[in-house]
Design a protein around this motif. Structure first.
Motif, mmCIF file in Angstrom:
data_model
loop_
_atom_site.group_PDB
_atom_site.id
_atom_site.type_symbol
_atom_site.label_atom_id
_atom_site.label_comp_id
_atom_site.label_asym_id
_atom_site.label_seq_id
_atom_site.Cartn_x
_atom_site.Cartn_y
_atom_site.Cartn_z
ATOM 1 N N ASP A 23 0.848 -1.021 -0.065
ATOM 2 C CA ASP A 23 -0.161 0.052 -0.098
ATOM 3 C C ASP A 23 0.934 1.217 0.112
ATOM 4 O OD1 ASP A 23 -2.345 1.166 -0.360
ATOM 5 O OD2 ASP A 23 -3.042 0.963 1.939
ATOM 6 N N ALA A 62 -5.677 -6.950 -0.101
ATOM 7 C CA ALA A 62 -6.628 -5.791 0.224
ATOM 8 C C ALA A 62 -6.117 -4.627 -0.425
ATOM 9 C CB ALA A 62 -6.748 -5.863 1.793
ATOM 10 N N ALA A 63 -5.067 -4.191 -0.294
ATOM 11 C CA ALA A 63 -4.399 -2.917 -0.847
ATOM 12 C C ALA A 63 -4.786 -3.027 -2.299
ATOM 13 C CB ALA A 63 -3.212 -2.762 -0.570
ATOM 14 N N GLN A 65 -6.979 -4.623 -3.966
ATOM 15 C CA GLN A 65 -8.362 -4.581 -4.433
ATOM 16 C C GLN A 65 -8.892 -3.117 -4.312
ATOM 17 O OE1 GLN A 65 -10.009 -7.565 -1.577
ATOM 18 N NE2 GLN A 65 -10.803 -8.793 -3.584
ATOM 19 N N ARG A 66 -8.381 -2.465 -3.373
ATOM 20 C CA ARG A 66 -8.869 -0.944 -2.893
ATOM 21 C C ARG A 66 -8.180 -0.227 -4.047
ATOM 22 N NH1 ARG A 66 -7.374 -2.084 2.514
ATOM 23 N NH2 ARG A 66 -5.260 -0.994 2.079
ATOM 24 N N ALA A 67 -7.033 -0.549 -4.730
ATOM 25 C CA ALA A 67 -6.483 0.286 -5.472
ATOM 26 C C ALA A 67 -7.156 0.016 -6.956
ATOM 27 C CB ALA A 67 -4.874 0.328 -5.573
ATOM 28 N N LYS A 70 -10.032 2.835 -9.178
ATOM 29 C CA LYS A 70 -9.351 4.132 -9.571
ATOM 30 C C LYS A 70 -8.313 3.638 -10.690
ATOM 31 C CE LYS A 70 -8.011 8.421 -7.978
ATOM 32 N NZ LYS A 70 -7.378 8.904 -6.879
ATOM 33 N N THR A 183 -4.233 -4.427 -10.873
ATOM 34 C CA THR A 183 -2.940 -4.154 -9.755
ATOM 35 C C THR A 183 -2.309 -5.366 -9.324
ATOM 36 O OG1 THR A 183 -5.219 -4.448 -8.010
ATOM 37 C CG2 THR A 183 -4.589 -1.971 -8.853
ATOM 38 N N GLY A 211 -0.994 1.176 -3.452
ATOM 39 C CA GLY A 211 -1.607 -0.152 -3.380
ATOM 40 C C GLY A 211 -1.633 -0.824 -5.031
#
Ligand code: NAD
Ligand code: MN
Length: 502
Positions: A23, A62-63, A65-67, A70, A183, A211
């Protein structure tokens, strides 16, 4: 020596990165565990590197996935621009990266400088330019409908990289994946994590959002296996041994993730009686001794026409014996150590394997003594095998170890060349145009080199057939691997008869 002293001794002005990159931050492993990374020149410790376990992989996933939302929706050209900036930064930091790679892997510095670093930059640059040029299609379907395809990123991809070309393979794997909008959770090999960690830092400098890329050096059996199993990873791309590749496929079954495998090889390098002998001798030395033979595309089977075999070996054996072994950081070194002591033992064990089946050692076959005795060195080794079915002609040795076989006819050359389970790279030396193209067609391989060997380019598809794996890195094919196709149907003005008219 402490880290700062080691850095100075190796001529590095930048701190050695030795933590996980998750991240956008360098962090310790949750467990606090570390693993020593060694300099194969003398087996001294370069750094204690954080060792990722399952909890760290979970954090990285998880990082990523969050990134993803966008990053994947950014304009392709904007993703490309970051990769282009990264390529520039790699060049600007080229000497540091070259030294770091040589220190950690044993690549001769002249190769790290002239091949690994420029090729790494070129790969990011190629896919930086590719990002907004890879496109879908419109399909001429029935009247009144518009049908088009979207090439969508796969999602979070896991990438497991081996130790033979850690810097370059970092770019081969990440560049197309990022250009396509994925990602990444990448696991470098546990014995060579340093250059990948430095690339992660340069990525942040180039403006890659937190991330998007996460780097989790860890053991293959733990972090690697877990990446292959992970239910939130949509694809795993693996480079390494065929045995481990098989394990990755099995582990992928849980969520049916997409799998891409670049596995071992036993490259056929055929020299015909009409070949330019000087070019063939030099090219064959490059084919097997570059990077100490630790290359999946190494030309590890030298298949010589019996008419020129003696003349060829009269030049090739002295050349092998004259290769300058030495400290990778010395600019005059032509061959460095193997990348680990364990691997040196594995390579040397094949000398006994050869002898047990009646093979003759024509050069090398041992480690050098003297100054190099504490390192992972193996002399350039040439072994003549009795049959192409012998173990040294079938199994990947992955060292400066070439097996010589001879043939009488083109048919026999082809039978030998295609006589393994592998099918990665292969090459031939001949002045006969028709024969060259005929062999290009008939060889069971993903890549064929004619009057050359081991050429790679970011635009040229790289990968194998058979037990060398499937999928292709580089070029448009790599973009296909890192995307999936969505077909979109639009009713523009179609007259559809009602199926359930009331
Ligand atoms: P390996 O295939 O075990 O290791 C390659 C990578 O896979 C490393 O990052 C490792 O940590 C990881 N890995 C190991 N076990 C895993 C698992 N169960 N799940 C997911 N990832 C895992 O290779 P090795 O043991 O280091 O070398 C053995 C032989 O493999 C070599 O002698 C050579 O023949 C071959 N090899 C081929 C290549 C290549 O470029 N194709 C690279 C390295 C090794
Ligand atoms: Mn190392």
């Amino acid at each position: 020596m402490n880290l700062v002293d080691i850095q100075q001794a190796a001529g590095l002005s930048k701190p050695i990165r030795h933590q996980l990159f998750i991240d956008g931050k360098f962090v310790d492993a949750e467990s606090g565990e570390t693993l020593a990374t060694l300099n194969p020149h003398d087996n001294s410790t370069i750094a204690e590197v954080a060792l990722a376990g399952k909890a760290d992989v979970d954090k990285a996933v998880a990082a990523a996935q969050r990134a993803f939302p966008k990053w994947s929706r950014l304009a392709a050209a904007d993703r490309g621009r970051i990769l282009l900036r990264l390529a520039d930064l790699i060049e600007a930091n080229g000497e540091e990266l070259a030294r770091l790679e040589s220190l950690d892997t044993g690549h001769p510095i002249r190769d790290s400088r002239n091949l690994d670093v420029p090729r790494t930059a070129a790969c990011f640059r190629y896919f930086g330019g590719m990002a907004d040029k890879f496109q879908g299609e419109t399909i001429p379907v029935e009247a009144g409908f518009l049908n088009y395809t979207l090439r969508e990123p796969v999602g979070v991809v896991g990438q497991v990289v081996p130790w033979n070309f850690p810097l370059m393979f970092t770019s081969w794997k990440m560049a197309p994946a990022l250009a396509a909008g994925n990602t990444i959770v990448m696991k470098p090999a546990e014995i060579t994590p340093l250059s990948s960690l430095r690339i992660a830092e340069l990525m942040a400098e180039a403006g890659l959002p937190d991330g998007v890329v996460n780097m989790v050096p860890g053991l293959g059996s733990v972090a690697g296996q877990y990446i292959a199993e992970h239910m939130d990873i949509a694809k795993v791309a693996f480079t390494g041994s065929t045995a481990t590749g098989r394990r990755v496929i099995q582990a992928s079954a849980g969520n049916l993730k997409k799998v891409q495998l670049e596995l071992g090889g036993k490259g056929a390098n055929i020299v015909f009686e009409d070949a330019n002998l000087v070019a063939a001798v030099n090219g064959s030395a490059w084919a097997i001794f570059h990077n100490q033979g630790q290359a999946c595309i190494a030309g590890s089977r030298l298949i010589l026409h019996e008419k020129i075999a003696d003349a060829f070996l009269e030049k090739f054996i002295p050349l092998a014996k004259s290769v300058r072994l030495g400290n990778p950081l010395d600019a005059s070194t032509e061959m460095g150590p193997l990348t680990s002591a364990l691997h040196r033992e594995r390579v040397l064990s094949y000398v006994d394997v050869a002898r047990a089946q009646g093979g003759e050692v024509l050069a090398g076959g041992k480690s050098p003594g003297g100054d190099l005795a504490n390192g992972c060195y193996v002399e350039p080794t040439i072994v003549r095998a009795a049959s192409y079915l012998d173990r040294v002609a079938q199994e990947e040795v992955f060292g400066p170890f070439v097996t010589v076989l001879t043939f009488k006819t083109d048919e026999e050359a082809l039978q030998i060349a295609n006589g393994t389970d592998y099918g990665l790279g292969s090459g031939l030396w001949t002045a006969n145009l028709q024969r060259a193209h005929k062999f290009a067609r008939e060889l069971h391989a993903g890549m064929v080199w004619i009057n050359s060997y081991k050429r790679v380019n970011p635009g040229s598809p790289f990968g194998g057939v058979g037990q060398s794996g499937y999928g292709r890195e580089m070029g448009f094919d790599a973009m296909r691997e890192y995307t999936q196709v969505k077909s979109v149907w639009v009713n523009v003005d179609a007259q559809i008869p009602p199926h359930f008219a009331r």
